[in-house]
Design a protein around this motif. Structure first.
Motif, PDB file in Angstrom:
ATOM      1  N   GLY A  88      13.514  81.083  94.670  1.00  0.00           N
ATOM      2  CA  GLY A  88      14.810  81.580  94.238  1.00  0.00           C
ATOM      3  C   GLY A  88      15.062  81.308  92.773  1.00  0.00           C
ATOM      4  N   ALA A  89      14.697  80.112  92.313  1.00  0.00           N
ATOM      5  CA  ALA A  89      14.855  79.788  90.895  1.00  0.00           C
ATOM      6  C   ALA A  89      13.953  80.653  90.030  1.00  0.00           C
ATOM      7  N   GLY A  90      12.742  80.935  90.522  1.00  0.00           N
ATOM      8  CA  GLY A  90      11.819  81.766  89.763  1.00  0.00           C
ATOM      9  C   GLY A  90      12.345  83.176  89.565  1.00  0.00           C
ATOM     10  N   PHE A  91      12.891  83.762  90.634  1.00  0.00           N
ATOM     11  CA  PHE A  91      13.429  85.127  90.514  1.00  0.00           C
ATOM     12  C   PHE A  91      14.659  85.139  89.623  1.00  0.00           C
ATOM     13  N   ALA A  92      15.480  84.083  89.696  1.00  0.00           N
ATOM     14  CA  ALA A  92      16.643  83.989  88.814  1.00  0.00           C
ATOM     15  C   ALA A  92      16.216  83.858  87.354  1.00  0.00           C
ATOM     16  N   ALA A  93      15.139  83.108  87.111  1.00  0.00           N
ATOM     17  CA  ALA A  93      14.639  82.948  85.741  1.00  0.00           C
ATOM     18  C   ALA A  93      14.165  84.275  85.166  1.00  0.00           C
ATOM     19  N   ALA A  94      13.765  85.200  86.053  1.00  0.00           N
ATOM     20  CA  ALA A  94      13.315  86.515  85.603  1.00  0.00           C
ATOM     21  C   ALA A  94      14.462  87.507  85.484  1.00  0.00           C
ATOM     22  N   GLY A  95      15.687  87.034  85.682  1.00  0.00           N
ATOM     23  CA  GLY A  95      16.836  87.922  85.558  1.00  0.00           C
ATOM     24  C   GLY A  95      17.304  88.514  86.864  1.00  0.00           C
ATOM     25  N   GLY A  96      16.613  88.224  87.960  1.00  0.00           N
ATOM     26  CA  GLY A  96      17.049  88.710  89.266  1.00  0.00           C
ATOM     27  C   GLY A  96      16.824  90.182  89.495  1.00  0.00           C
ATOM     28  N   SER A  97      15.880  90.790  88.794  1.00  0.00           N
ATOM     29  CA  SER A  97      15.590  92.205  88.999  1.00  0.00           C
ATOM     30  C   SER A  97      14.133  92.476  88.647  1.00  0.00           C
ATOM     31  N   GLY A  98      13.647  93.605  89.110  1.00  0.00           N
ATOM     32  CA  GLY A  98      12.268  93.990  88.819  1.00  0.00           C
ATOM     33  C   GLY A  98      11.364  93.813  90.019  1.00  0.00           C
ATOM     34  N   THR A  99      10.612  94.871  90.326  1.00  0.00           N
ATOM     35  CA  THR A  99       9.706  94.821  91.473  1.00  0.00           C
ATOM     36  C   THR A  99       8.653  93.739  91.308  1.00  0.00           C
TER      37      THR A  99
END
Length: 234
Positions: A88-99
């Protein structure tokens, strides 16, 4: 790539490491209030980085997949607390978007969950030594209590170590996947594999969790919900 690019300061990193220890404890040792489920742990990971919604999306998909592996008795199951937190932290670090970012976060979380399962197995084997000889500990309740607390402390440390080891690499990989060149064919295959995995898990879990419902309706429902979540995330 700097830590600031990943929204990770030393304070945030430390907070996530400590949270990983608490989530690692919850699954078996204490207090067993379900905060170690990926739906919760991934949301917490995203919230600490300022994007609870991103963590929720990852946690929702991991939760459906984890339903196939209930933590019962001596069954093997992924350690979803620290793993969900990091994903969850990793996806948030990426901005929460993108396949690409979503796929990377999900694969990292699921892989880390099974690595965590190996650490749970090792900790249980260590507990066998901590709680022996049985006759001696039975005659000394205070020593037994200290050993019990030591075992819980080791479980907390195990969760901390998992998050400390994987948090920055997973966040970096997820961020790079979000910013890197598009690879639609490869990502399409990966998304299809995740969709089938989650749908299959939902259908299989119906035998345990759904009263009077066959596997196929939940399998289709799992596929539909997961596809909708992925569409929103991307």
């Amino acid at each position: 790539m700097e830590l600031s690019d990943l929204a990770l300061t030393p304070g945030i990193w430390l907070a996530l490491v400590v949270a990983g220890g608490l989530l690692g404890l919850d699954a078996v040792s204490w207090p067993q209030i379900m905060i170690s489920r990926p739906l919760v742990s991934a949301t917490v990971g995203g919230a600490v980085l300022g994007n609870a919604g991103a963590g929720f999306i990852v946690g929702l998909i991991l939760e459906i997949d984890a339903m196939r592996h209930p933590p019962l008795g001596a069954a093997r199951y992924p350690d979803t607390g620290p793993a969900g937190l990091v994903a969850g932290a990793g996806f948030a670090a990426a901005g929460g978007s993108g396949t690409g970012a979503l796929v990377t976060a999900l694969i990292s979380g699921w892989t880390m969950g099974w690595i965590g399962a190996l650490s749970v197995y090792a900790r249980r084997r260590l507990n066998e030594h901590l709680l022996s000889p049985v006759e001696d500990l039975a005659a000394r309740p205070k020593r037994l209590e200290r050993r019990h607390r030591l075992a819980m402390g080791l479980d907390f440390a195990r969760g901390c170590i998992l998050v400390a080891a994987f948090l920055i690499p997973v966040a970096a990989m997820t961020r790079l996947a979000a910013a890197g060149p598009a690879q639609p064919r490869v990502l399409g295959y990966a998304m299809a594999a995740i969709l089938l995995s989650v749908a299959g898990s939902a259908g299989a879990s119906a035998r345990v969790t759904a009263f009077g419902i066959k596997g196929w309706p939940l399998l289709l429902a799992g596929a539909g919900v997961t596809g909708l979540v992925m569409a929103v995330a991307t």
